[in-house]
Enzyme design. Structure first.
Site, short mmCIF file in Angstrom:
data_model
loop_
_atom_site.label_atom_id
_atom_site.label_comp_id
_atom_site.label_asym_id
_atom_site.label_seq_id
_atom_site.Cartn_x
_atom_site.Cartn_y
_atom_site.Cartn_z
N LYS A 1 38.53 35.53 42.02
CA LYS A 1 39.86 36.09 41.78
C LYS A 1 40.85 35.26 42.57
CE LYS A 1 41.55 39.67 39.50
NZ LYS A 1 41.01 40.24 38.25
P1 NAD Z 1 50.51 43.88 33.29
O1 NAD Z 1 51.23 43.26 34.41
O2 NAD Z 1 50.71 43.34 31.91
O3 NAD Z 1 50.82 45.45 33.21
C1 NAD Z 1 50.72 46.33 34.28
C2 NAD Z 1 51.42 47.63 33.90
O4 NAD Z 1 51.26 48.58 34.94
C3 NAD Z 1 52.91 47.50 33.68
O5 NAD Z 1 53.31 48.34 32.61
C4 NAD Z 1 53.50 48.03 34.99
O6 NAD Z 1 54.82 48.53 34.85
C5 NAD Z 1 52.51 49.13 35.28
N1 NAD Z 1 52.50 49.52 36.69
C6 NAD Z 1 52.55 48.74 37.79
N2 NAD Z 1 52.54 49.50 38.90
C7 NAD Z 1 52.44 50.76 38.49
C8 NAD Z 1 52.38 52.00 39.15
N3 NAD Z 1 52.39 52.08 40.49
N4 NAD Z 1 52.29 53.12 38.40
C9 NAD Z 1 52.27 53.05 37.04
N5 NAD Z 1 52.34 51.92 36.36
C10 NAD Z 1 52.42 50.79 37.07
O7 NAD Z 1 48.97 43.83 33.70
P2 NAD Z 1 47.70 43.99 32.76
O8 NAD Z 1 47.23 42.63 32.37
O9 NAD Z 1 48.01 44.99 31.70
O10 NAD Z 1 46.64 44.56 33.79
C11 NAD Z 1 46.57 45.95 34.12
C12 NAD Z 1 45.27 46.23 34.85
O11 NAD Z 1 44.18 45.84 34.04
C13 NAD Z 1 45.08 45.48 36.18
O12 NAD Z 1 44.34 46.27 37.07
C14 NAD Z 1 44.24 44.28 35.77
O13 NAD Z 1 43.50 43.76 36.87
C15 NAD Z 1 43.34 44.94 34.75
N6 NAD Z 1 42.72 44.02 33.80
C16 NAD Z 1 43.46 43.22 33.01
C17 NAD Z 1 42.85 42.39 32.09
C18 NAD Z 1 43.64 41.54 31.14
O14 NAD Z 1 43.03 40.94 30.25
N7 NAD Z 1 44.96 41.48 31.24
C19 NAD Z 1 41.44 42.36 32.02
C20 NAD Z 1 40.71 43.20 32.84
C21 NAD Z 1 41.36 44.04 33.72
#
Ligand code: NAD
Length: 384
Positions: A86
Site C-alpha cells: 500500500k
Molecule cells: P473515493 O475517494 O472515491 O470515495 C470515498 C467516499 O467516502 C467519498 O464519497 C467520501 O465523501 C466518503 N467519505 C470520506 N470520509 C467519510 C466519512 N468520514 N464519512 C462518510 N463518508 C466519507 O474512494 P473509493 O475508491 O470509493 O474507496 C472507498 C473505500 O473502498 C476505501 O476504504 C478504499 O480503500 C476501499 N477500496 C477501494 C477500491 C477501489 O477500487 N477504489 C478497492 C478496494 C477497496
C-alpha cells in the site's frame, strides 16, 4: 489500528506474517510545502506485491502497514498471484491545484521507481486517487526508467492500457454479494444503506438501483440522505455531481452516525476504515454488513455485533480481481470482453462467499483470515 490487526493475527497463530518486507519513504516538495510519501510492501511470497496509493491527511506508516497486510490477505484469499502493498501521501488533495496534484503524482512515481515494477510491485488508485493520477504516474515512471512497459500500474485509462471493467469491478464484486444475499438468503426487497458515494459506494449504489434494489440511505463525508421507500440513486448522484454533495437534495438529510445505525437488511460501509467500533457497535442494527471499504469494522467488535459480516478481503476483492485482469491483458495482449470479465469475477467471488457461509456464517472473517494466512505461509515454506 495496526495493533488491533496484529493482535488478532497473533491470536489465531500466524504471527510470522507480522513482518514487513519494506517501508519506503520520501519527502515530496510541492509549492514550497513538504509532504510525507510512502510505499509499504508487506509480503511478496505469492508474487509481486499489489495495492493502492491514497492521498489523505491521515496517511501514516502505521496505517499503510495495516492496509498492506490486508492486501496480502485479500490477494491470498482470492488466490491471485500477488503479495500485498500500500502507498500514500499525507495530504489533503482538495488543497492542491490540478497542476500541483499532477506534480505530486509524477514525483511520487519517480521517488519510488526502484520499488515499483510489473514483476515487483504494482500500485493502483485508492482513496482520493483515480485513473488520471495513475496516468500521470505511469508517464513519469516510463520517462524516468526509459520504458514503454505498462504492467506496473493498474486502473490506467483505457488509452494507456487499462480496461473499462476496472473502474466498476470493486462495486461489481459488492453487487454480486448483495444480490446473492437477496436472492438466496433473505428477500428481494432488501433495505440497503451505503456510507460513501465515491468510486466504490457510488457505483455500487447505481448497480443496486438499476437492478431494482431499495437503497434507502447514502452519504459522503459532508452530507447524507434518506428515504424509507428507496432513493432515486441516479438522480441523487447527478445532484451530488452538480452540487458537490447531497445538501439540499429533496430527501430527508441524515448524518453518518444516523446512517450507520439504521435498521436495514444490509449496511455497506464504503468510505474509510474504523467506522464501526467500540463507540457505536451497540447501536448497529443491520442484519448484514458488507465491508466495501478496507477495515471499516474494528476487529475488536466483530464478535459483539449481531450482524453477519462479509469481510473486506472478500467483499471488495472485485477491485484487485479487475486489476489482475488488466495486468494479464498487459502481459499477454489478450483482451477479454467485458461480459467474460464480469462472469469470471462473479464466479471467483461467489465460490469463496458460499464456502465461507457454509463453514461459519457467524464468523466469516476468521474463516477468511485463516485461509488467507495459511496460503501465504505455505508459499513462504516452499521457498525455504
Ligand atoms: P473515493 O475517494 O472515491 O470515495 C470515498 C467516499 O467516502 C467519498 O464519497 C467520501 O465523501 C466518503 N467519505 C470520506 N470520509 C467519510 C466519512 N468520514 N464519512 C462518510 N463518508 C466519507 O474512494 P473509493 O475508491 O470509493 O474507496 C472507498 C473505500 O473502498 C476505501 O476504504 C478504499 O480503500 C476501499 N477500496 C477501494 C477500491 C477501489 O477500487 N477504489 C478497492 C478496494 C477497496
Amino acid at each position: 489500528m495496526i495493533n488491533i490487526l496484529s493482535s488478532r493475527i497473533e491470536e489465531i497463530g500466524y504471527e510470522e506474517l507480522l513482518n514487513w518486507e519494506g517501508v519506503h519513504y520520501a519527502k515530496i516538495e510541492i509549492g514550497g510545502k513538504k509532504y510525507d510519501a510512502y510505499r509499504v510492501i508487506h509480503d511478496t511470497s505469492l508474487g509481486p506485491s499489489k495495492g493502492g496509493i491514497r492521498f489523505h491527511e491521515n496517511v501514516s506508516e502505521e496505517e499503510l502497514k495495516m492496509l498492506s497486510l490486508l492486501m496480502s490477505l485479500k490477494n491470498s484469499l482470492m488466490e491471485l498471484p500477488y503479495g500485498g502493498a500500500k502507498g500514500g501521501v499525507k495530504v489533503n488533495p482538495k488543497t492542491l491545484s490540478r497542476e500541483e496534484l499532477r506534480e505530486l503524482s509524477k514525483r511520487y512515481a519517480i521517488a519510488f521507481r526502484d520499488v515499483i515494477g510489473t514483476w515487483k510491485d504494482i500500485p493502483a488508485p485508492d482513496v482520493n486517487t483515480n485513473s488520471q493520477i495513475i496516468a500521470w504516474m505511469l508517464d513519469a515512471y516510463q520517462n524516468s526508467v526509459g520504458t514503454r512497459d505498462i504492467g506496473m500500474f493498474t486502473s490506467k485509462p483505457v488509452e494507456l492500457g487499462g480496461i473499462n471493467f476496472r473502474e466498476i469491478s470493486t462495486s461489481f464484486g459488492g453487487f454480486v454479494i448483495v444480490d446473492y444475499i437477496a436472492k438466496n438468503i433473505e428477500r428481494k426487497n432488501l433495505t440497503i444503506a451505503i456510507q460513501g458515494a465515491g468510486n466504490v459506494g457510488g457505483n455500487l449504489a447505481k448497480m443496486l438501483y438499476e437492478a431494482g434494489y431499495r437503497v434507502i440511505a447514502i452519504s459522503d463525508s459532508r452530507s447524507g440522505i434518506y428515504n424509507k421507500d428507496g432513493l432515486n440513486i441516479q438522480e441523487a448522484l447527478s445532484y451530488k455531481e452538480k452540487n458537490g454533495n447531497f445538501e439540499g437534495y429533496k430527501a430527508e438529510q441524515i448524518d453518518n452516525k444516523e446512517l450507520l445505525e439504521l435498521d436495514v437488511d444490509v449496511l455497506i460501509p464504503a468510505a474509510l476504515e474504523l467506522q464501526i467500533d467500540e463507540r457505536n457497535y451497540k447501536y448497529i442494527k443491520a442484519k448484514w454488513i458488507v465491508e466495501m471499504a478496507n477495515n471499516p469494522v474494528d476487529w475488536r467488535v466483530d464478535r459483539m455485533l449481531k450482524s453477519y459480516i462479509v469481510p473486506d478481503i472478500l467483499a471488495n476483492s472485485g477491485g484487485v480481481i479487475g486489476s489482475y485482469m488488466e495486468w494479464v491483458y498487459n502481459l499477454t495482449g489478450n483482451y477479454l470482453d467485458e461480459n467474460t470479465m464480469r462472469e469470471r469475477t462473479k464466479e471467483r467471488i461467489l465460490n469463496k462467499f458460499i464456502r465461507l457461509l457454509q463453514r461459519n456464517r457467524d464468523n466469516m472473517r476468521e474463516e477468511a483470515l485463516r485461509e488467507a494466512c495459511e496460503r501465504i505461509i505455505r508459499a513462504k515454506r516452499l521457498r525455504k
